[in-house]
Design an enzyme around this catalytic site. Structure first.
Site, PDB file in Angstrom:
ATOM      1  N   CYS A  82       0.792  -1.072   0.205  1.00  0.00           N
ATOM      2  CA  CYS A  82      -0.093  -0.059  -0.007  1.00  0.00           C
ATOM      3  C   CYS A  82       0.931   1.066  -0.030  1.00  0.00           C
ATOM      4  O   CYS A  82       1.851   1.310   0.512  1.00  0.00           O
ATOM      5  CB  CYS A  82      -0.823   0.019   1.200  1.00  0.00           C
ATOM      6  SG  CYS A  82      -2.008  -1.282   1.210  1.00  0.00           S
ATOM      7  N   ARG A 131       5.941  -1.233  -4.458  1.00  0.00           N
ATOM      8  CA  ARG A 131       5.324  -1.669  -3.090  1.00  0.00           C
ATOM      9  C   ARG A 131       4.445  -2.693  -3.123  1.00  0.00           C
ATOM     10  O   ARG A 131       4.365  -3.435  -2.105  1.00  0.00           O
ATOM     11  CB  ARG A 131       5.022  -0.616  -2.120  1.00  0.00           C
ATOM     12  CG  ARG A 131       6.180   0.416  -1.814  1.00  0.00           C
ATOM     13  CD  ARG A 131       5.374   1.878  -1.271  1.00  0.00           C
ATOM     14  NE  ARG A 131       4.807   1.505   0.007  1.00  0.00           N
ATOM     15  CZ  ARG A 131       5.582   1.580   1.087  1.00  0.00           C
ATOM     16  NH1 ARG A 131       6.661   2.093   0.994  1.00  0.00           N
ATOM     17  NH2 ARG A 131       4.802   1.389   2.363  1.00  0.00           N
ATOM     18  N   GLU A 177       9.199 -16.682  -5.873  1.00  0.00           N
ATOM     19  CA  GLU A 177       8.430 -15.332  -5.830  1.00  0.00           C
ATOM     20  C   GLU A 177       8.318 -14.546  -7.030  1.00  0.00           C
ATOM     21  O   GLU A 177       7.436 -13.792  -7.266  1.00  0.00           O
ATOM     22  CB  GLU A 177       8.942 -14.391  -4.813  1.00  0.00           C
ATOM     23  CG  GLU A 177      10.665 -13.773  -4.863  1.00  0.00           C
ATOM     24  CD  GLU A 177      11.035 -13.125  -3.730  1.00  0.00           C
ATOM     25  OE1 GLU A 177      10.161 -12.664  -2.787  1.00  0.00           O
ATOM     26  OE2 GLU A 177      12.124 -12.956  -3.664  1.00  0.00           O
ATOM     27  N   TRP A 232      -2.908  -2.569  -1.401  1.00  0.00           N
ATOM     28  CA  TRP A 232      -2.797  -4.143  -1.361  1.00  0.00           C
ATOM     29  C   TRP A 232      -3.924  -4.864  -0.648  1.00  0.00           C
ATOM     30  O   TRP A 232      -3.948  -4.825   0.434  1.00  0.00           O
ATOM     31  CB  TRP A 232      -1.199  -4.323  -0.918  1.00  0.00           C
ATOM     32  CG  TRP A 232      -0.924  -5.737  -1.040  1.00  0.00           C
ATOM     33  CD1 TRP A 232      -0.261  -6.088  -2.186  1.00  0.00           C
ATOM     34  CD2 TRP A 232      -1.020  -6.973   0.058  1.00  0.00           C
ATOM     35  NE1 TRP A 232       0.155  -7.755  -1.851  1.00  0.00           N
ATOM     36  CE2 TRP A 232      -0.280  -8.193  -0.609  1.00  0.00           C
ATOM     37  CE3 TRP A 232      -1.352  -6.965   1.177  1.00  0.00           C
ATOM     38  CZ2 TRP A 232      -0.017  -9.337   0.219  1.00  0.00           C
ATOM     39  CZ3 TRP A 232      -1.312  -8.202   1.938  1.00  0.00           C
ATOM     40  CH2 TRP A 232      -0.397  -9.372   1.331  1.00  0.00           C
ATOM     41  N   HIS A 251      16.072 -37.989   4.460  1.00  0.00           N
ATOM     42  CA  HIS A 251      15.074 -38.242   5.540  1.00  0.00           C
ATOM     43  C   HIS A 251      13.466 -37.675   5.124  1.00  0.00           C
ATOM     44  O   HIS A 251      12.948 -37.195   5.764  1.00  0.00           O
ATOM     45  CB  HIS A 251      15.404 -37.132   6.745  1.00  0.00           C
ATOM     46  CG  HIS A 251      16.833 -37.837   7.238  1.00  0.00           C
ATOM     47  ND1 HIS A 251      16.498 -38.899   8.134  1.00  0.00           N
ATOM     48  CD2 HIS A 251      18.024 -37.452   7.267  1.00  0.00           C
ATOM     49  CE1 HIS A 251      18.003 -39.148   8.611  1.00  0.00           C
ATOM     50  NE2 HIS A 251      18.839 -38.268   7.760  1.00  0.00           N
ATOM     51  N   GLU A 275      17.616 -18.909   0.029  1.00  0.00           N
ATOM     52  CA  GLU A 275      17.424 -17.652  -0.643  1.00  0.00           C
ATOM     53  C   GLU A 275      17.293 -17.668  -2.301  1.00  0.00           C
ATOM     54  O   GLU A 275      16.353 -17.357  -2.835  1.00  0.00           O
ATOM     55  CB  GLU A 275      18.686 -16.854  -0.741  1.00  0.00           C
ATOM     56  CG  GLU A 275      18.863 -15.664  -1.566  1.00  0.00           C
ATOM     57  CD  GLU A 275      17.446 -14.710  -1.436  1.00  0.00           C
ATOM     58  OE1 GLU A 275      17.417 -13.712  -2.145  1.00  0.00           O
ATOM     59  OE2 GLU A 275      16.763 -14.492  -0.184  1.00  0.00           O
ATOM     60  N   LYS A 309       6.823  -4.962  -1.695  1.00  0.00           N
ATOM     61  CA  LYS A 309       8.244  -4.670  -1.539  1.00  0.00           C
ATOM     62  C   LYS A 309       8.690  -4.524  -0.041  1.00  0.00           C
ATOM     63  O   LYS A 309       9.294  -5.069   0.556  1.00  0.00           O
ATOM     64  CB  LYS A 309       8.807  -3.406  -2.038  1.00  0.00           C
ATOM     65  CG  LYS A 309      10.143  -3.018  -2.168  1.00  0.00           C
ATOM     66  CD  LYS A 309      11.039  -4.098  -2.501  1.00  0.00           C
ATOM     67  CE  LYS A 309      12.553  -3.706  -2.141  1.00  0.00           C
ATOM     68  NZ  LYS A 309      13.456  -5.110  -2.744  1.00  0.00           N
ATOM     69  N   LYS A 347      13.870 -16.785  -4.114  1.00  0.00           N
ATOM     70  CA  LYS A 347      13.900 -15.946  -5.535  1.00  0.00           C
ATOM     71  C   LYS A 347      13.112 -16.787  -6.566  1.00  0.00           C
ATOM     72  O   LYS A 347      12.252 -15.993  -7.543  1.00  0.00           O
ATOM     73  CB  LYS A 347      15.176 -15.748  -6.068  1.00  0.00           C
ATOM     74  CG  LYS A 347      15.872 -14.638  -5.293  1.00  0.00           C
ATOM     75  CD  LYS A 347      15.591 -13.549  -5.561  1.00  0.00           C
ATOM     76  CE  LYS A 347      15.856 -12.336  -4.509  1.00  0.00           C
ATOM     77  NZ  LYS A 347      15.241 -12.458  -3.053  1.00  0.00           N
ATOM     78  N   ASN A 374      -2.988   3.224   5.455  1.00  0.00           N
ATOM     79  CA  ASN A 374      -2.043   1.952   5.412  1.00  0.00           C
ATOM     80  C   ASN A 374      -2.165   1.296   6.819  1.00  0.00           C
ATOM     81  O   ASN A 374      -2.134   2.012   7.672  1.00  0.00           O
ATOM     82  CB  ASN A 374      -0.661   2.265   4.768  1.00  0.00           C
ATOM     83  CG  ASN A 374      -0.671   2.606   3.510  1.00  0.00           C
ATOM     84  OD1 ASN A 374      -1.358   2.550   2.809  1.00  0.00           O
ATOM     85  ND2 ASN A 374       0.789   3.163   3.474  1.00  0.00           N
ATOM     86  N   GLY A 375      -2.081  -0.028   6.966  1.00  0.00           N
ATOM     87  CA  GLY A 375      -2.168  -0.498   8.042  1.00  0.00           C
ATOM     88  C   GLY A 375      -3.318  -1.538   8.342  1.00  0.00           C
ATOM     89  O   GLY A 375      -4.056  -1.971   7.164  1.00  0.00           O
TER      90      GLY A 375
END
Length: 606
Positions: A2, A27, A487, A73, A503, A480, A601, A484, A99-100
């Protein structure tokens, strides 16, 4: 997540609002809208989709020099027009962007409906507009204060009122909000990147603060109307750093910037003579630094994986127990805060809500917290007791690349400084310092040829999913890499310790399940190669990311060879090819590389 923008001045508000929202697209969002206050009242335009869709929907003549805008968002209710911000009171007098998360929104919605209010959205934000409109307070500022007393949760608010057409009233609690100071005009934003074309003079609001903003200036105050007397400060972000600069995607640009930003984070901080580093921002004497018996690193997403790399480096070099934990879990588990533990909060934006709340929890219990942060003046940077700025420059793409690399470099320097006040010898310190100096050139070497990464990406997107595996130092690299890939390419990827294959995960290996194995040239190389053989024995497609000294000739599989550094620093370089693989996979699949679906973001809500 947002984005908020606002303008009050003598010029038309809508051009800045659209430009500012465009700057905040990175964002993450699914709808956008603006409300412009003109002589005939408020014009409110909202659309689902991109900011360009909103711009196309604007009327040809949109006058008014006061306005607010928002990119949403979705949290409460799906991405549909009636849930997009700004939200308004029933009579249209009050407009609000937020926002929030308002935790008690269900109860407030029920109360408003019982009082006869017709709600037009599924959101938590709409209740704020109605509460302000129904307040009997004598001023807009007082009405906003009264409303903030009735809501619980987190918020950054910007409010306009047709009865007070000369101002925007804003409030902050747990979500960032910035004022931009211009010449006869003022700006509001949740992110400085929306402001840099217009001003570099800003005011960061603190939690619990409000501000009344007009073309003549601003007043900051608390809920009891006490003036806080905020003064503007300069921000060091330039417009050029936010442009694509000839690249097709911000992610590719930011990958290519890593040699330069790695040089920037190391500059002036390496002491070759004494084999140590100089991190003056820690605000700790050598005696104080030596008193810590344990290190706890807190971060989310890629910052958490950088923290895992850092914990390994700290244990290797300083011989102090260290571990990393997701800040999103730490803040909820009533952690034991020990006086001899040094806590380190990691965040690119410095606004990650879970990490910021974790910092508050540690400090509430008396712990000492360092920050490893990119954005100067951000919430976490201002809250912590000391820290390290990573100097990566603005990172626009949702998928972190250069910031992650610089976080890892910051941890390497912290590990050396901790080591040298303990038992790390001058010679070993000099060895690591020399290794750090080589890293920018070695990153440039890796980036000089990405043909192998492109071939690996083409193979990965044909599978039913992907495994990334690594052992000890290689495991955070694998985590990581999997992050990547999933996403930005939307290929399901999981990371496992190489030693854990037998295992459980080995059951999934077949000709349609590719694996990327991280195999450094270290004491475990032979064991890692043996695990690779087990994957091949089950017809699993295999790619290796390794060093020149590892003999992989018998495997006859695609191999990406990375320059060797010191063992403690190798994970930093081994991570670079995983960035290229993910990027190429997303490009081949035709995805929006910089703005992947459902992601943001800066995660400023829970």
């Amino acid at each position: 997540m947002c984005g908020i923008v606002g303008y009050v001045g003598s010029e038309a508000a809508s051009p800045f609002l659209i430009e500012g929202l465009s700057r905040l697209e990175y964002r993450g969002y699914d709808s956008a809208g603006i409300a412009v206050l003109g002589k005939r009242g408020t014009s409110r335009i909202r659309t689902v989709g991109r900011v360009r869709d909103l711009e196309a929907a604007l009327p040809k003549r949109l006058t008014g020099s006061v306005g607010i805008g928002h990119t949403r968002w979705a949290t409460h209710g799906p991405a549909v027009e009636h849930n997009a911000h700004p939200h308004a009171s029933e009579d249209g007098r009050i407009s609000v962007v937020h926002n929030g998360i308002i935790d008690n929104a269900p109860a407030l919605r029920a109360q408003l409906e019982a009082e006869g209010v017709t709600l037009s959205s599924d959101t938590d934000t709409e209740v704020i507009a109605h509460l302000i409109a129904r307040s009997d307070a004598p001023t807009l500022e007082d009405a906003v204060v009264e409303t903030t007393e009735r809501i619980s949760g987190t918020y950054a608010l910007a409010v306009t009122d047709e009865d007070n057409p000369d101002r925007i009233v804003v409030a902050r609690l747990g979500s960032p909000l910035i004022l931009g100071v211009g010449d006869g005009e003022m700006f509001v934003s949740s992110d400085a990147s929306a402001l840099v074309r217009h001003t570099t003079s800003v005011v960061h609001l603190e939690d619990g603060e409000l501000a009344s903003v007009s073309a003549k200036g601003f007043r900051t105050f608390t809920k009891d109307s006490t003036d806080t007397g905020r003064t503007p400060e300069e921000i060091g972000v330039d417009v050029e750093s936010l442009e694509l600069g000839g690249y097709e995607h911000y992610m590719r640009k930011e990958i290519s910037e890593q040699p330069d930003v790695a040089t920037a984070v190391l500059r002036g901080r390496l002491d070759e003579r004494f084999g140590t580093t100089r991190l003056g921002g820690l605000n700790l004497t050598p005696r104080e630094l030596r008193s810590f018996r344990r290190i706890k690193i807190l971060g989310c997403g890629s910052a958490y994986y950088a923290g895992q790399m850092g914990a390994q480096m700290i244990e290797d070099l300083a011989r102090i127990p260290a571990d990393a934990e997701p800040a999103s879990e730490f803040r909820y588990r009533n952690a034991i805060i020990e006086p001899d533990t040094l806590y380190v909060a990691v965040s690119q934006s410095g606004e990650t809500a879970d990490t910021a709340f974790a910092v508050q929890e540690v400090q509430r219990k008396g712990g000492y917290v360092l920050g490893v942060v990119n954005v100067v003046g951000s919430t976490i940077a201002r809250a912590v007791d000391g820290g390290v700025y990573i100097h990566a420059g603005p990172e626009v793409s949702v998928a972190s690349t250069k910031a992650l690399t610089n976080m890892a470099l910051a941890f390497a320097m912290l590990a050396v400084q901790l080591g040298r006040v303990h038992d790390l010898s001058v010679a070993d310190g000099q060895r690591i310092v020399a290794g750090l100096k080589r890293i920018p050139e070695q990153i440039e070497q890796i980036l000089s040829d990405e043909s192998a990464a492109k071939g690996v990406a083409a193979a990965l997107i044909e599978g039913t999913g992907a495994f990334y595996i690594g052992r000890t130092r290689g495991f955070p690299v694998a985590r990581e890499g999997a992050q990547k890939l999933k996403e930005i390419s939307y290929v399901h990827a999981e990371a496992y310790q190489t030693s854990e294959l037998k295992h459980g995960p080995l059951a999934l290996i077949d000709e349609k399940m590719p694996t990327v194995a991280v195999i450094p040239d270290d004491e475990l190389a032979e064991r890692n190669l043996a695990a690779a053989e087990q994957i091949l024995a089950r017809s699993g497609p295999l790619t290796l990311i390794t060093h020149p000294g590892v003999d992989t000739s018998s495997l006859k599989v695609p191999t990406i060879v990375v320059p060797k550094n010191e063992p403690e620093l190798d994970p930093i370089l081994l991570t670079i090819p995983t960035q290229l693989i993910a990027y190429q996979a997303a490009v081949l699949l035709g995805h929006d590389v910089d703005k992947p679906r459902n992601l943001a973001k800066s995660v400023t809500v829970e």
